[in-house]
Write a protein that holds these residues in place. Structure first.
Motif, PDB file in Angstrom:
ATOM      1  N   SER A 136       0.578  -1.109   0.176  1.00  5.42           N
ATOM      2  CA  SER A 136       0.199  -0.405   0.288  1.00  5.42           C
ATOM      3  C   SER A 136       1.094   1.451  -0.016  1.00  5.42           C
ATOM      4  CB  SER A 136      -0.987   0.018   1.334  1.00  5.42           C
ATOM      5  OG  SER A 136      -1.642   0.907   1.245  1.00  5.42           O
ATOM      6  N   HIS A 137       1.634   1.565   0.866  1.00  4.94           N
ATOM      7  CA  HIS A 137       3.227   2.193   1.003  1.00  4.94           C
ATOM      8  C   HIS A 137       3.223   2.288  -0.161  1.00  4.94           C
ATOM      9  CE1 HIS A 137       5.546   5.192   2.688  1.00  4.94           C
ATOM     10  NE2 HIS A 137       6.543   4.463   2.577  1.00  4.94           N
ATOM     11  N   LEU A 138       3.732   1.913  -0.975  1.00  5.96           N
ATOM     12  CA  LEU A 138       4.548   1.626  -2.477  1.00  5.96           C
ATOM     13  C   LEU A 138       3.834   2.464  -3.504  1.00  5.96           C
ATOM     14  CD1 LEU A 138       7.133  -1.956  -2.358  1.00  5.96           C
ATOM     15  CD2 LEU A 138       7.778   0.648  -2.346  1.00  5.96           C
ATOM     16  N   GLN A 139       2.508   1.653  -3.461  1.00  3.80           N
ATOM     17  CA  GLN A 139       1.443   2.286  -4.287  1.00  3.80           C
ATOM     18  C   GLN A 139       1.077   3.543  -4.592  1.00  3.80           C
ATOM     19  OE1 GLN A 139      -2.296  -0.277  -3.776  1.00  3.80           O
ATOM     20  NE2 GLN A 139      -1.534  -1.553  -4.827  1.00  3.80           N
ATOM     21  N   LYS A 140       1.526   4.546  -2.834  1.00  8.94           N
ATOM     22  CA  LYS A 140       0.550   5.620  -3.116  1.00  8.94           C
ATOM     23  C   LYS A 140       1.787   6.519  -3.151  1.00  8.94           C
ATOM     24  CE  LYS A 140      -2.024   4.955   1.315  1.00  8.94           C
ATOM     25  NZ  LYS A 140      -2.476   5.267   2.904  1.00  8.94           N
ATOM     26  N   GLN A 141       3.077   6.370  -2.524  1.00 14.72           N
ATOM     27  CA  GLN A 141       4.766   6.920  -3.259  1.00 14.72           C
ATOM     28  C   GLN A 141       4.332   6.316  -4.939  1.00 14.72           C
ATOM     29  OE1 GLN A 141       7.901   4.895  -1.190  1.00 14.72           O
ATOM     30  NE2 GLN A 141       7.778   6.362  -0.156  1.00 14.72           N
ATOM     31  N   THR A 142       4.219   5.803  -5.443  1.00 12.51           N
ATOM     32  CA  THR A 142       4.332   5.768  -7.342  1.00 12.51           C
ATOM     33  C   THR A 142       3.154   6.591  -7.657  1.00 12.51           C
ATOM     34  OG1 THR A 142       4.233   3.099  -7.335  1.00 12.51           O
ATOM     35  CG2 THR A 142       3.704   4.195  -9.070  1.00 12.51           C
ATOM     36  N   GLY A 143       2.386   6.850  -6.914  1.00 12.47           N
ATOM     37  CA  GLY A 143       1.010   7.563  -7.072  1.00 12.47           C
ATOM     38  C   GLY A 143       0.776   9.042  -7.456  1.00 12.47           C
ATOM     39  N   CYS A 144       2.079   9.248  -6.075  1.00 14.98           N
ATOM     40  CA  CYS A 144       2.620  10.493  -5.813  1.00 14.98           C
ATOM     41  C   CYS A 144       4.031  11.183  -7.110  1.00 14.98           C
ATOM     42  CB  CYS A 144       3.307  10.768  -4.358  1.00 14.98           C
ATOM     43  SG  CYS A 144       2.006  11.067  -3.192  1.00 14.98           S
ATOM     44  N   LEU A 145       5.072   9.670  -7.180  1.00 10.78           N
ATOM     45  CA  LEU A 145       5.941  10.101  -8.518  1.00 10.78           C
ATOM     46  C   LEU A 145       5.048  10.328  -9.983  1.00 10.78           C
ATOM     47  CD1 LEU A 145       8.292   7.845  -6.759  1.00 10.78           C
ATOM     48  CD2 LEU A 145       8.576  10.151  -6.694  1.00 10.78           C
ATOM     49  N   VAL A 146       4.359   9.668  -9.935  1.00  8.67           N
ATOM     50  CA  VAL A 146       3.006   9.882 -11.189  1.00  8.67           C
ATOM     51  C   VAL A 146       2.893  11.059 -10.875  1.00  8.67           C
ATOM     52  CG1 VAL A 146       1.539   9.116 -12.821  1.00  8.67           C
ATOM     53  CG2 VAL A 146       3.453   7.344 -11.946  1.00  8.67           C
ATOM     54  N   ALA A 147       2.189  11.523  -9.846  1.00  9.21           N
ATOM     55  CA  ALA A 147       1.513  12.622 -10.698  1.00  9.21           C
ATOM     56  C   ALA A 147       2.717  14.151 -10.145  1.00  9.21           C
ATOM     57  CB  ALA A 147       0.912  13.393  -9.234  1.00  9.21           C
ATOM     58  N   GLU A 148       3.747  14.106  -9.921  1.00 10.03           N
ATOM     59  CA  GLU A 148       4.738  15.073  -9.914  1.00 10.03           C
ATOM     60  C   GLU A 148       5.566  15.023 -11.028  1.00 10.03           C
ATOM     61  OE1 GLU A 148       8.138  14.736  -6.946  1.00 10.03           O
ATOM     62  OE2 GLU A 148       6.921  14.636  -4.903  1.00 10.03           O
ATOM     63  N   LEU A 149       5.470  13.748 -11.682  1.00  8.42           N
ATOM     64  CA  LEU A 149       6.539  13.416 -13.203  1.00  8.42           C
ATOM     65  C   LEU A 149       4.660  14.243 -14.499  1.00  8.42           C
ATOM     66  CD1 LEU A 149       8.458  12.101 -14.986  1.00  8.42           C
ATOM     67  CD2 LEU A 149       6.430  10.019 -15.085  1.00  8.42           C
ATOM     68  N   ASP A 150       4.116  14.495 -13.407  1.00  6.91           N
ATOM     69  CA  ASP A 150       3.037  14.793 -14.789  1.00  6.91           C
ATOM     70  C   ASP A 150       2.830  16.149 -15.337  1.00  6.91           C
ATOM     71  OD1 ASP A 150       1.874  12.309 -15.282  1.00  6.91           O
ATOM     72  OD2 ASP A 150       0.105  12.183 -14.248  1.00  6.91           O
ATOM     73  N   VAL A 151       3.213  17.280 -13.289  1.00  6.48           N
ATOM     74  CA  VAL A 151       2.877  18.182 -13.286  1.00  6.48           C
ATOM     75  C   VAL A 151       3.823  19.177 -14.009  1.00  6.48           C
ATOM     76  CG1 VAL A 151       3.695  19.721 -11.138  1.00  6.48           C
ATOM     77  CG2 VAL A 151       2.005  18.209 -11.306  1.00  6.48           C
TER      78      VAL A 151
END
Length: 153
Positions: free
Chosen positions: A69-84
């Motif tokens: 779950s923690h890794l999924q959250k981190q991945t989501g954050c990193l994907v969002a940062e990459l999109d930005v």
């Protein structure tokens, strides 16, 4: 008298044999009960070990799910940062293209300076303003990237 004595000894021997048989039976029953008790204890011990192993597996599964779950959250954050970052990069490219257009316009205006000196000066002013805006945007983007890098650490 010897016959009576022999008979008394035979009776005593018979009683002893009977007592010995009773003791042997009692001893067998005690051994059987002890073996049954030992088997029950072994069975309980195996059940307890199985329960402990199952609980350990369940604890590990919970930990694994937490990590997942923690890794999924981190991945989501990193994907969002990459999109930005990609969006900002696209916007900066558009600004660069706009600046190139202004540079081309300034070049044409300079070539046409004989015809319109005022137009050339205006185009140069727009170019300078765009360059300042671009520089400010680039500086802001670098600051944002630095902040994001600091947060990622």
């Amino acid at each position: 008298q010897a016959g009576l004595r022999a008979r008394a000894l035979e009776l005593a021997a018979g009683e002893w044999r009977s007592e010995a048989e009773q003791m042997r039976g009692s001893l067998k029953a005690a051994l059987t009960a002890e073996e049954a008790s030992a088997q029950k204890l072994e069975s309980r011990a195996r059940q307890a070990q199985a329960r402990l192993a199952k609980q350990a597996v369940q604890r590990e599964e919970v930990k694994l799910e937490e990590v997942r779950s923690h890794l999924q959250k981190q991945t989501g954050c990193l994907v969002a940062e990459l999109d930005v970052a990609n969006t900002r990069n696209r916007m900066l490219r558009e600004e660069v293209e706009g600046c190139r257009g202004l540079e081309d316009q300034a070049g044409r205006a300079a070539r046409e300076a004989a015809a319109s000196a005022a137009e050339a000066a205006e185009a140069r002013q727009r170019l300078d303003a765009a360059r300042l805006q671009h520089a400010a945007s680039m500086e802001e983007a670098l600051q944002d990237a630095d902040l994001k890098a600091q947060h990622a650490r």
